[in-house]
Design a protein around this motif. Structure first.
Motif, PDB file in Angstrom:
ATOM      1  N   THR A 122       0.650  -1.480   0.127  1.00 12.68           N
ATOM      2  CA  THR A 122      -0.586   0.208  -0.101  1.00 12.68           C
ATOM      3  C   THR A 122       1.157   1.331  -0.251  1.00 12.68           C
ATOM      4  OG1 THR A 122      -1.634  -0.986   0.765  1.00 12.68           O
ATOM      5  CG2 THR A 122      -1.320   1.481   1.145  1.00 12.68           C
ATOM      6  N   PHE A 123       1.812   0.757   1.164  1.00 12.50           N
ATOM      7  CA  PHE A 123       2.969   2.237   0.749  1.00 12.50           C
ATOM      8  C   PHE A 123       3.733   2.687  -0.345  1.00 12.50           C
ATOM      9  CE2 PHE A 123       3.558   2.077   5.696  1.00 12.50           C
ATOM     10  CZ  PHE A 123       2.080   2.645   5.751  1.00 12.50           C
ATOM     11  N   THR A 124       3.570   1.250  -1.363  1.00 11.17           N
ATOM     12  CA  THR A 124       4.754   1.402  -2.519  1.00 11.17           C
ATOM     13  C   THR A 124       3.899   1.880  -3.123  1.00 11.17           C
ATOM     14  OG1 THR A 124       6.177  -0.410  -1.458  1.00 11.17           O
ATOM     15  CG2 THR A 124       5.634  -0.068  -4.414  1.00 11.17           C
ATOM     16  N   MET A 125       2.232   2.083  -3.336  1.00 12.58           N
ATOM     17  CA  MET A 125       1.658   2.571  -4.466  1.00 12.58           C
ATOM     18  C   MET A 125       1.813   3.910  -3.884  1.00 12.58           C
ATOM     19  SD  MET A 125      -0.027   1.649  -7.245  1.00 12.58           S
ATOM     20  CE  MET A 125       0.098  -0.080  -6.858  1.00 12.58           C
ATOM     21  N   ILE A 126       1.042   4.360  -3.010  1.00 10.09           N
ATOM     22  CA  ILE A 126       1.241   5.612  -2.300  1.00 10.09           C
ATOM     23  C   ILE A 126       2.456   6.485  -2.482  1.00 10.09           C
ATOM     24  CG2 ILE A 126       0.508   7.551  -0.444  1.00 10.09           C
ATOM     25  CD1 ILE A 126      -0.546   5.110   0.767  1.00 10.09           C
ATOM     26  N   ALA A 127       3.509   5.646  -2.480  1.00 16.36           N
ATOM     27  CA  ALA A 127       4.804   6.606  -3.187  1.00 16.36           C
ATOM     28  C   ALA A 127       4.287   6.559  -4.269  1.00 16.36           C
ATOM     29  CB  ALA A 127       5.399   6.304  -2.552  1.00 16.36           C
ATOM     30  N   THR A 128       4.042   6.056  -5.420  1.00 20.98           N
ATOM     31  CA  THR A 128       4.383   5.689  -6.898  1.00 20.98           C
ATOM     32  C   THR A 128       3.945   6.630  -7.596  1.00 20.98           C
ATOM     33  OG1 THR A 128       5.030   3.284  -6.897  1.00 20.98           O
ATOM     34  CG2 THR A 128       4.197   3.904  -9.085  1.00 20.98           C
ATOM     35  N   VAL A 129       2.656   7.730  -6.435  1.00 21.20           N
ATOM     36  CA  VAL A 129       1.978   7.956  -7.109  1.00 21.20           C
ATOM     37  C   VAL A 129       2.430   9.270  -6.630  1.00 21.20           C
ATOM     38  CG1 VAL A 129      -0.328   8.684  -6.502  1.00 21.20           C
ATOM     39  CG2 VAL A 129      -0.604   6.440  -7.022  1.00 21.20           C
ATOM     40  N   LEU A 130       2.966   9.556  -5.978  1.00 20.76           N
ATOM     41  CA  LEU A 130       3.525  10.994  -5.558  1.00 20.76           C
ATOM     42  C   LEU A 130       4.553  11.528  -5.765  1.00 20.76           C
ATOM     43  CD1 LEU A 130       2.280  10.999  -0.913  1.00 20.76           C
ATOM     44  CD2 LEU A 130       1.274  11.980  -2.851  1.00 20.76           C
ATOM     45  N   PHE A 131       5.610  10.580  -6.222  1.00 15.45           N
ATOM     46  CA  PHE A 131       6.761  10.904  -6.565  1.00 15.45           C
ATOM     47  C   PHE A 131       7.329  10.222  -8.137  1.00 15.45           C
ATOM     48  CE2 PHE A 131       7.337  10.320  -1.800  1.00 15.45           C
ATOM     49  CZ  PHE A 131       7.354  11.716  -1.637  1.00 15.45           C
ATOM     50  N   THR A 132       6.164   9.795  -8.453  1.00  9.37           N
ATOM     51  CA  THR A 132       6.738   9.206 -10.465  1.00  9.37           C
ATOM     52  C   THR A 132       4.947   9.826 -11.099  1.00  9.37           C
ATOM     53  OG1 THR A 132       5.317   6.825  -9.930  1.00  9.37           O
ATOM     54  CG2 THR A 132       7.926   6.999  -9.364  1.00  9.37           C
ATOM     55  N   SER A 133       5.111   9.044 -12.134  1.00  5.02           N
ATOM     56  CA  SER A 133       3.854   9.433 -13.113  1.00  5.02           C
ATOM     57  C   SER A 133       2.532   9.406 -13.518  1.00  5.02           C
ATOM     58  CB  SER A 133       4.642  10.622 -14.828  1.00  5.02           C
ATOM     59  OG  SER A 133       4.686   8.599 -14.826  1.00  5.02           O
ATOM     60  N   LYS A 134       2.783   8.494 -11.978  1.00  5.98           N
ATOM     61  CA  LYS A 134       1.494   7.570 -12.203  1.00  5.98           C
ATOM     62  C   LYS A 134       0.535   7.970 -11.891  1.00  5.98           C
ATOM     63  CE  LYS A 134       2.066   3.258 -12.369  1.00  5.98           C
ATOM     64  NZ  LYS A 134       1.659   2.878 -13.445  1.00  5.98           N
ATOM     65  N   LYS A 135      -0.866   7.677 -12.092  1.00  9.10           N
ATOM     66  CA  LYS A 135      -1.821   8.511 -11.880  1.00  9.10           C
ATOM     67  C   LYS A 135      -2.736   7.779 -10.726  1.00  9.10           C
ATOM     68  CE  LYS A 135      -0.501  12.238 -13.550  1.00  9.10           C
ATOM     69  NZ  LYS A 135      -0.173  13.596 -12.809  1.00  9.10           N
ATOM     70  N   ALA A 136      -3.649   7.851 -10.249  1.00 14.61           N
ATOM     71  CA  ALA A 136      -4.801   7.227  -9.308  1.00 14.61           C
ATOM     72  C   ALA A 136      -5.625   7.754  -9.052  1.00 14.61           C
ATOM     73  CB  ALA A 136      -4.232   6.737  -7.388  1.00 14.61           C
ATOM     74  N   ASN A 137      -6.743   7.686  -8.698  1.00 15.76           N
ATOM     75  CA  ASN A 137      -8.104   8.007  -8.711  1.00 15.76           C
ATOM     76  C   ASN A 137      -8.712   8.134  -7.455  1.00 15.76           C
ATOM     77  OD1 ASN A 137      -8.814   5.485  -8.310  1.00 15.76           O
ATOM     78  ND2 ASN A 137      -9.985   5.128 -10.496  1.00 15.76           N
ATOM     79  N   TRP A 138      -9.683   7.586  -7.023  1.00 16.71           N
ATOM     80  CA  TRP A 138     -10.544   7.649  -5.954  1.00 16.71           C
ATOM     81  C   TRP A 138     -10.307   6.391  -4.738  1.00 16.71           C
ATOM     82  CZ3 TRP A 138     -14.031   4.527  -4.313  1.00 16.71           C
ATOM     83  CH2 TRP A 138     -15.103   4.147  -5.034  1.00 16.71           C
ATOM     84  N   LEU A 139     -10.145   5.692  -5.665  1.00 14.22           N
ATOM     85  CA  LEU A 139     -10.022   3.791  -4.949  1.00 14.22           C
ATOM     86  C   LEU A 139      -9.109   3.711  -3.792  1.00 14.22           C
ATOM     87  CD1 LEU A 139     -11.299   1.326  -7.783  1.00 14.22           C
ATOM     88  CD2 LEU A 139     -12.154   1.955  -5.887  1.00 14.22           C
ATOM     89  N   ILE A 140      -7.949   4.851  -4.481  1.00 15.30           N
ATOM     90  CA  ILE A 140      -6.793   4.772  -3.621  1.00 15.30           C
ATOM     91  C   ILE A 140      -6.635   4.912  -2.293  1.00 15.30           C
ATOM     92  CG2 ILE A 140      -5.854   7.041  -3.629  1.00 15.30           C
ATOM     93  CD1 ILE A 140      -2.606   5.678  -3.777  1.00 15.30           C
ATOM     94  N   ILE A 141      -8.290   6.044  -1.606  1.00 13.42           N
ATOM     95  CA  ILE A 141      -8.369   5.997  -0.292  1.00 13.42           C
ATOM     96  C   ILE A 141      -9.096   5.238   0.338  1.00 13.42           C
ATOM     97  CG2 ILE A 141      -9.825   8.052   1.326  1.00 13.42           C
ATOM     98  CD1 ILE A 141      -8.856  10.352  -0.986  1.00 13.42           C
ATOM     99  N   PRO A 142     -10.025   4.586   0.030  1.00 17.46           N
ATOM    100  CA  PRO A 142     -10.696   2.807   0.060  1.00 17.46           C
ATOM    101  C   PRO A 142      -9.648   1.615   0.818  1.00 17.46           C
ATOM    102  CG  PRO A 142     -11.718   3.211  -1.408  1.00 17.46           C
ATOM    103  CD  PRO A 142     -11.281   4.537  -1.299  1.00 17.46           C
ATOM    104  N   GLY A 143      -8.464   2.004  -0.485  1.00 16.72           N
ATOM    105  CA  GLY A 143      -7.704   1.335  -0.229  1.00 16.72           C
ATOM    106  C   GLY A 143      -6.737   1.669   1.016  1.00 16.72           C
ATOM    107  N   VAL A 144      -6.440   3.086   1.577  1.00 11.43           N
ATOM    108  CA  VAL A 144      -5.609   2.613   2.009  1.00 11.43           C
ATOM    109  C   VAL A 144      -6.340   3.189   4.066  1.00 11.43           C
ATOM    110  CG1 VAL A 144      -3.808   4.663   3.690  1.00 11.43           C
ATOM    111  CG2 VAL A 144      -3.969   4.584   0.884  1.00 11.43           C
ATOM    112  N   VAL A 145      -7.241   2.987   3.625  1.00 12.57           N
ATOM    113  CA  VAL A 145      -8.426   2.645   4.834  1.00 12.57           C
ATOM    114  C   VAL A 145      -8.578   1.026   5.483  1.00 12.57           C
ATOM    115  CG1 VAL A 145     -10.313   3.030   5.901  1.00 12.57           C
ATOM    116  CG2 VAL A 145      -9.351   4.748   4.955  1.00 12.57           C
ATOM    117  N   ALA A 146      -8.705   0.617   4.360  1.00  8.04           N
ATOM    118  CA  ALA A 146      -9.081  -0.969   4.581  1.00  8.04           C
ATOM    119  C   ALA A 146      -8.057  -1.608   5.154  1.00  8.04           C
ATOM    120  CB  ALA A 146      -9.946  -1.341   3.451  1.00  8.04           C
TER     121      ALA A 146
END
Length: 302
Positions: free
Chosen positions: A105-129
């Motif tokens: 989960t943290f890797t995906m967050i970091a990938t979105v924050l620090f690379t060109s990878k984009k994410a939609n709203w699903l990342i929020i319930p994903g982190v919470v879960a």
């Protein structure tokens, strides 16, 4: 079969090897101690890698990868091995391993924050879960129980804290590797550094404990070193040359495989609430993965 596909398949091997690490590290620590056992594992793993993996001269390393990659890798491995080694029971070791498995989960967050990878709203319930899953695991047989979780953490805050920090450090290492490694696989050198630091800690900072060399302890040591060394070696191949998103998505099932193998290796039965929390961690990680896959499908990226 293209090189990209082969590298992705090789990366899948890391997932199988990593799933055995928690139980094997704990078994080794019983015979060689927390720090001494970890030092033995990384020393033997380094020898395995030197014999089977092409040595890359340090002059070939991109400077950013050599410095930051080494720092992050050494710090993460110390957190991983010592958090499990310092656990006071087999059940606690498995729980600590679960905390470390927040890294997808943290890797995906970091990938979105620090690379060109984009994410939609699903990342929020994903982190919470994912976070609720960890609370569920640490809440004991009552499931989501914050007071029970705090009691468990207070029983061994160092191990749980190291595992959580390790999850963050590994996500940072993955991003640094993708962005700055330039195709260089530095795992052998990094493992040698980890072994050196652990031996320094063992001889300088700790009261040395007797190491018990028996047939079973040596077998566990060899298995742990193999899983650790080759797991990271093939993972580096996967994230450098394969499909990072697919590998990260597949890695979300490591908690289930790891818990099952650790339960068998350590002869420790796990209650229904533990498995419910484990499934929640997996679901959260998968939602984070889908949050980026959905964006790729819409944008047409590959």
């Amino acid at each position: 079969m293209t090189k990209h596909v082969k590298a992705t398949i090789i990366g899948f091997c890391a997932i199988l090897l990593w799933s055995s690490i928690v139980g094997l590290i704990k078994e080794v620590s019983y015979s060689f101690g927390s720090t001494g056992g970890a030092a033995m594992i990384y020393t033997v793993a380094s020898v395995f890698l030197l014999c089977t993996t092409k040595w890359v001269p340090l002059s070939k390393f991109p400077r950013r990868y050599l410095v930051y990659g080494a720092i992050l890798m050494v710090a993460y491995e110390l957190c991983l091995a010592l958090s499990i080694g310092y656990s006071t029971s087999s059940k606690q070791a498995i729980e600590i391993g679960m905390v470390n498995y927040l890294w997808p989960t943290f890797t995906m967050i970091a990938t979105v924050l620090f690379t060109s990878k984009k994410a939609n709203w699903l990342i929020i319930p994903g982190v919470v879960a994912s976070l609720i899953g960890i609370i569920w695991v640490l809440g004991g047989e009552e499931g989501v129980n914050l007071s029970e979780m705090l009691v468990n953490i207070k029983a061994n805050p160092l191990s749980y804290g190291l595992a959580f920090l390790g999850a963050i450090l590994w996500s940072a290492y993955c991003v640094v590797t993708v962005r700055s490694a330039n195709g260089v696989n530095g795992i052998t050198f990094f493992f040698m550094l980890v072994a050196l630091v652990l031996w320094m800690k063992y001889f300088i900072m700790e009261e040395q404990v007797e190491m018990l060399f028996t047939l079973s302890s040596i077998v566990y040591l060899l298995l742990a070193a193999f899983a650790m060394g080759f797991g990271y070696a093939v993972w580096n191949v996967g994230i450098l040359e394969g499909n990072v998103t697919i590998l990260t998505g597949a890695s979300y099932f490591i908690p289930v495989l790891s818990s099952a193998l650790s339960s068998v290796l350590l002869a420790t039965p796990l209650g229904i609430s533990f498995w419910q929390g484990t499934v929640m961690v997996c679901i959260g990680s998968i939602l984070c993965w889908f949050s980026t896959k959905k964006v790729e499908t819409i944008s047409g990226e590959k």
